[in-house]
Structure formats: C-alpha cells, structure tokens
Design an enzyme around this catalytic site. Sequence first.
Site, PDB file in Angstrom:
ATOM      1  CG  ASP A   1       7.279  -0.768   4.448  1.00  0.00           C
ATOM      2  OD1 ASP A   1       6.237  -1.207   3.944  1.00  0.00           O
ATOM      3  OD2 ASP A   1       8.270  -0.402   3.781  1.00  0.00           O
TER       4      ASP A   1
ATOM      5  CG  ASP B   1      10.178  -3.113  -1.221  1.00  0.00           C
ATOM      6  OD1 ASP B   1      11.383  -3.389  -1.199  1.00  0.00           O
ATOM      7  OD2 ASP B   1       9.634  -2.497  -2.150  1.00  0.00           O
TER       8      ASP B   1
ATOM      9  N   GLY C   1       6.307   1.437  -1.907  1.00  0.00           N
ATOM     10  CA  GLY C   1       5.225   1.402  -0.920  1.00  0.00           C
ATOM     11  C   GLY C   1       3.831   1.550  -1.491  1.00  0.00           C
TER      12      GLY C   1
ATOM     13  NE  ARG D   1       0.190  -7.421  -7.101  1.00  0.00           N
ATOM     14  CZ  ARG D   1      -0.406  -8.517  -6.617  1.00  0.00           C
ATOM     15  NH1 ARG D   1      -1.322  -9.145  -7.331  1.00  0.00           N
ATOM     16  NH2 ARG D   1      -0.095  -8.987  -5.413  1.00  0.00           N
TER      17      ARG D   1
ATOM     18  CB  SER E   1       3.785  -6.793  -0.394  1.00  0.00           C
ATOM     19  OG  SER E   1       3.863  -7.947  -1.203  1.00  0.00           O
TER      20      SER E   1
ATOM     21  CG  ASN F   1       3.081 -11.441  -3.612  1.00  0.00           C
ATOM     22  OD1 ASN F   1       2.391 -12.445  -3.825  1.00  0.00           O
ATOM     23  ND2 ASN F   1       3.100 -10.414  -4.440  1.00  0.00           N
TER      24      ASN F   1
ATOM     25  CG  ASP G   1      10.916   1.923   2.179  1.00  0.00           C
ATOM     26  OD1 ASP G   1       9.817   1.472   2.568  1.00  0.00           O
ATOM     27  OD2 ASP G   1      11.333   1.808   1.014  1.00  0.00           O
TER      28      ASP G   1
HETATM   29  P1  B16 Z   1       2.510  -6.718  -4.200  1.00  0.00           P
HETATM   30  P2  B16 Z   1       5.949  -2.448   1.209  1.00  0.00           P
HETATM   31  C1  B16 Z   1       5.226  -2.593  -1.359  1.00  0.00           C
HETATM   32  O1  B16 Z   1       5.848  -3.166  -0.246  1.00  0.00           O
HETATM   33  C2  B16 Z   1       6.267  -2.290  -2.422  1.00  0.00           C
HETATM   34  O2  B16 Z   1       7.161  -1.292  -1.956  1.00  0.00           O
HETATM   35  C3  B16 Z   1       5.581  -1.795  -3.676  1.00  0.00           C
HETATM   36  O3  B16 Z   1       6.544  -1.544  -4.687  1.00  0.00           O
HETATM   37  C4  B16 Z   1       4.586  -2.858  -4.145  1.00  0.00           C
HETATM   38  O4  B16 Z   1       3.899  -2.421  -5.317  1.00  0.00           O
HETATM   39  C5  B16 Z   1       3.589  -3.133  -3.018  1.00  0.00           C
HETATM   40  O5  B16 Z   1       4.288  -3.562  -1.869  1.00  0.00           O
HETATM   41  C6  B16 Z   1       2.561  -4.191  -3.407  1.00  0.00           C
HETATM   42  O6  B16 Z   1       3.218  -5.428  -3.585  1.00  0.00           O
HETATM   43  O7  B16 Z   1       2.380  -6.507  -5.676  1.00  0.00           O
HETATM   44  O8  B16 Z   1       3.465  -7.837  -3.834  1.00  0.00           O
HETATM   45  O9  B16 Z   1       1.170  -6.880  -3.537  1.00  0.00           O
HETATM   46  O10 B16 Z   1       7.008  -1.398   1.094  1.00  0.00           O
HETATM   47  O11 B16 Z   1       4.589  -1.884   1.569  1.00  0.00           O
HETATM   48  O12 B16 Z   1       6.347  -3.596   2.106  1.00  0.00           O
HETATM   49 MG    MG Z   2       8.493  -0.010   1.845  1.00  0.00          MG
END
Ligand code: B16
Ligand code: MG
Length: 219
Positions: free
Chosen positions: A8, A10, A45, A48, A115, A117, A169
């Site tokens: 993962d 974030d 996790g 969006r 994400s 991004n 996490d």
């Molecule tokens: P984005 P992970 C997640 O990352 C974040 O923990 C979560 O808070 C966020 O909303 C999600 O990615 C989507 O992100 O808006 O950039 O597409 O923990 O899956 O790496």
């Molecule tokens: Mg995460």
Amino acid sequence: MIKGFIFDLDGVITDTAELHYLAWKRLAEEMNWQFDRDVNERLRGVSRMDSINIIKDHNNATVAEDRLLELATMKNDIYVASLDTLTPNDYLPGAKELLTHLRQEGFRVALGSASKNATKVLEQLEAIGYFDIIGDGNSVSKSKPEPDIFLYGAEKLELKAEECIVYEDAEAGIDAAKAGGFYAVGIGPDDRVGHADVRFDSMAEATLFAVKSHFKELF
Ligand code: B16
Ligand code: MG
C-alpha cells in the site's frame, strides 16, 4: 514460498494522509462542513468518492451526484498541488531500507494503492525504480476491502496470492489482502490492523528480517 511483496502507499511507504487531511479540510471549510482528524481517520485507504460520501454523510448534507464529483475534483486539485512539497526525505522511517533490501534479494515488488495519484507520489519520492508493477486507483474498479488491487498486482508480477506478502495500514486493506488469499502485514494499532497475520507499530519495525522471522517456513 514467498516471491513477492505488494505495498500500500499512504501509511506504508509515505504519510500522504496529512496532505489528504489538509485538502479535505480546505474543501470542508469552503462548504461549511464539519471535518476533523477523527473523520479523516475514517478515510484511510478509502477511495476519493467513498471519502467524500463519508464526509457528506457525516454532515447530513444532500449533494447531487454531479456536484459531488465537482467537489471531489476540487479536493483533488488542492491535494495534487500539495504533492509538490513531497521529497525523497518523506519516506516513512524504514520504508526505503526495506525496498532496498527487497531489491537486493531479488524479490518482485508491486504497489497496490487506492490512490489515482500514486505514480505522482512515487515520482516525488524518487521511488519508481523500486517497483516492478504499479497498481493504483486507475488499475481496478472495485476498491478495498475487495481484493482486486492486490490480485491485479500479483497477476502482473506473475505470482500466486500465496506467494506474496501485502503491507497495509488500513482495516479495509487487511480485509482485502486476506480476501485475496495473501499473507498480510499490518502497520499500525491493534484496533485497526490487528486482524493481519502479523502486526507492527511502524514500518521501522516491519523489516525484512522481522517478517522473515515471523513467516519462517515461507522463505
Ligand atoms: P486519491 P492508499 C489512499 O491511499 C488514501 O489512504 C486515501 O485517504 C485516499 O482517499 C485514497 O488513497 C485515494 O486517493 O484521491 O489520490 O485517488 O492508502 O490506498 O495508498
Ligand atoms: Mg494506506
């Protein structure tokens, strides 16, 4: 036998949660919505659109679907702009060392993030080279706790689920890993990731040595 690792992003490789928090907070202020760190914790996790629905419901707000999309885009623009502040100094302690060891020992490595991004984040960290495969929010349609993002990573690595260890996490991330038949390493408190096969408080403790010691018979 373990041949690959799926990470993962974030909360495991880096802490973008703070940048997500600041971006959601800016949006919430514009909308006069209540938003704090406890609500932000529930977005860990989570995709969006699921995130904005959680914030909207928390505020008992009614928002048309196209407006919701617009608001999620506004948050994303704020978040993406803030990613410019991220540098190669922003790995979570232990993450870079672990990725380096995995490369040295010839394991296959994938990213499995919700994400959209993720590539930009890895570029900012200068971490692209550690990954054979980047699975992100654009790779699959069903998000965690569905196992799809990890199954995608394993398939692209040409490995079976039981040949991979997932680092996560988020509660939903551990659920996803287990649903897919992966070994799960949880990073964080017991009430969040205590259902992983093994749990560590931080990435600094979740070294390759520690994981190999726990899953002795698999290496
Ligand atoms: P984005 P992970 C997640 O990352 C974040 O923990 C979560 O808070 C966020 O909303 C999600 O990615 C989507 O992100 O808006 O950039 O597409 O923990 O899956 O790496
Ligand atoms: Mg995460």
